[in-house]
Design an enzyme around this catalytic site. Sequence first.
Site, PDB file in Angstrom:
ATOM      1  N   GLY A 341       7.226   3.076 -16.077  1.00 46.05           N
ATOM      2  CA  GLY A 341       6.499   3.788 -15.242  1.00 46.05           C
ATOM      3  C   GLY A 341       5.631   3.243 -14.837  1.00 46.05           C
ATOM      4  N   SER A 344      -0.715   2.954  -9.010  1.00 45.99           N
ATOM      5  CA  SER A 344      -1.640   2.499  -7.952  1.00 45.99           C
ATOM      6  C   SER A 344      -0.795   1.137  -7.803  1.00 45.99           C
ATOM      7  CB  SER A 344      -3.087   2.905  -8.172  1.00 45.99           C
ATOM      8  OG  SER A 344      -4.058   2.514  -9.110  1.00 45.99           O
ATOM      9  N   THR A 347       4.157  -1.240 -11.668  1.00 46.32           N
ATOM     10  CA  THR A 347       4.839  -0.943 -12.372  1.00 46.32           C
ATOM     11  C   THR A 347       5.121  -2.361 -13.131  1.00 46.32           C
ATOM     12  OG1 THR A 347       6.388  -2.854 -11.217  1.00 46.32           O
ATOM     13  CG2 THR A 347       6.202  -0.464 -10.220  1.00 46.32           C
ATOM     14  N   ASP A 457     -11.508   4.298 -20.866  1.00 44.99           N
ATOM     15  CA  ASP A 457     -10.734   4.804 -21.110  1.00 44.99           C
ATOM     16  C   ASP A 457      -9.272   5.607 -21.535  1.00 44.99           C
ATOM     17  OD1 ASP A 457      -8.583   6.195 -18.681  1.00 44.99           O
ATOM     18  OD2 ASP A 457      -7.736   4.520 -18.098  1.00 44.99           O
TER      19      ASP A 457
END
Length: 714
Positions: A341, A344, A347, A457
């Site tokens: 994945g 911003s 990776t 989060d």
Amino acid sequence: MSAILNNYQYIPNNSLNSNNSNNGNNSTILSLCDNATQLMDIIMREFNEPIFDYNQNSSEINKSLVKTIKSLLETLTKNLNNINNNINNNISNNNNNNNNNNNNNNNNNNNNNNINNNNNFNTPQIIINDNYKLYTPPPAPMLKGLSCEVPFETMEYMQPLDLSNNNISLNNSCNMINNDNNNNNNNNNNNNNNNNNNNNQQQQFYNAPSSNSTPSHSSPSSPTTSSIPFHPNFTLSQDNFNQQLQNNNNSNNNSNNNNNNNIINNNFLQNSQQTNQSLQFSTTQPNLNNFYDIPKQPIICSSPIVNIPPPFYLDGSIDPVENIDWKRTKISDFNFYGSLGSGSFGTAKLCRHRGSGLFFCSKTLRRETIVHEKHKEHVNNEINIMLNISHPYIVKTYSTFNTPTKIHFIMEYAGKKDLFHHLRANKCFTEQTTKLIVAEIVLAIEYLHAENIIYRDLKPENILIDEKGHIKLTDFGFSKKTVGGKNTSSVCGTFDYMAPEILNSSNGHGKPVDWWALGVVVYELVTGKLPFSNSKESLLNRKADFQLIFQNSYLSDEIKDFIFQLLSVDPSKRLGTFDSCSIRNHKWFSDINWLHLESKYQIDGPLSTLNSFINCDFNINLLKKSKSYTEQQQQQQQLPQQQQQQQQNNQLFNQTLQQQNFNFHPIQPQQQQQQQFFNFQFNNNNFNNNNNNNNNFNEACTSNTCGGTTASIF
């Protein structure tokens, strides 16, 4: 299954004499117990039913407890009187026999002394009907509302255990008693005196099966039967005792079978050791269906796990990851595969440790993208948090490697994608599956809050699934470690899961924001939709009272109440704000065994039965699509050989042209520049990919490992 118990482990041997036992006084019997905890444990073993209903008030609990204790005291008094009468009769018979046996006076005196010592409440034969093992919960708070406070950790609950392969029975126990008797007779010059044999049999029947063992909890290797599993319902049988005593008398007449008895005795000791090992490591295959079910018990919240030990397996071995020396590990010790994945800042790639062959996840951040000071603070917080936490339901970070251009995190690899992938594949989950998922999330958040960490989060995309179907929280970029539980004022997180106090940053926010996000996740898992839309109206609804709409009529009232209490706009009224035990004690979790759930290594997770989980072959796809770093290095070593071969071919071609004496016209300067440009591009195309992929391996790097490390990257 039948077995012989040594004695009541919770009653001291010096607390009872013949006078006190015959009086039948309740206060005297009560003094047998060191404290109320031991008495409660005896009650649990004596009666195969709950002592009282935990939903009653304190006065009813006290009445029920007193009534139960009175009935127990009457039963104990009768049993004690019968036992002491039998022992006193045996003592008198032994004394008469000693006068007629002058050659064995010393042995008879020893036997009488041993029998006199047995006046201290030793249980005779106990008949066992079922196969059970003891499960003792870890320390927990005290039970309130009773006339005497009883520690919850002393209450023992029974779990079924499959002992079909263990040939341990009452016959084996009797064989061991016979063998001990024969060995004692051989040590006394093979004197076959029936009266002395009776004394030895009585002494060994009341004492532990082994003459050298003491009536205490034995280690897994000690050859006693004290750790054989038993059922709390037991009965005292005097007839069976007399019958076994007569059988022992007959068996002692065979003095020539000493070798055979020794062989049988050794076999029994081996079986006893196998039984003890089977109790230490359960022989039953864990099952998801019965793992979360527990006997009826009060729902009491244990303290959050702060220090999690390394994971151990059923055979006693340690997790292979713990064998890696992370302080000496380099980034070049890993083979890198395809991408897991991207975000911003960087990776995530699948990597494999060369020495151990274990898979890990490498999260790579590019320094050039982390420019803002706020972003640098988030990265530093993430590194410091991830290197200092360890929990079964949180992704473990083992080491970090810092280079001039990149930051590498070597983390635990969860190979079954994330919860959002499985939610999208199944549209929504059943209420039972959701309950098990949420229970694991609760334990993870509870651990973070105990470490004064606000997650901030929580969403399905940040909940990974491992190979066993358990959840793993990841991505601590927005997490914040507070000092003294103070609030923080930074606005961060995913908008759909933000609590109202985050949006209204004037007063700041604290740990309750994670419980709000949990309520949103629970609603999303059972309905497949978010409770709030991404709009201004949604923002206003979070600041005012709202009413959730459940389109699924099959949802229970318990889960609806659970979601409503989590999505309370006022943080002071939100479930879990002041104590996470309020979440554990919610009626929706009434069938969850939190103690078993905290040690999850031997069972399958809640998602292990889903088709999306079974058909998820993430590892195989990544290995097929990408090349390892080792293969890239081999290709890089082969490139100079290819260049040498190409140069040799060019030389042969030029020699051929010279032999044929072709006339070549000189090229113009502009054409020469174009030719050089094309050659430059050709060479770059051959080496560009390898140079980009291996750039970080050629740079000097530093590393940070897990275990109390505080690092600052910027």
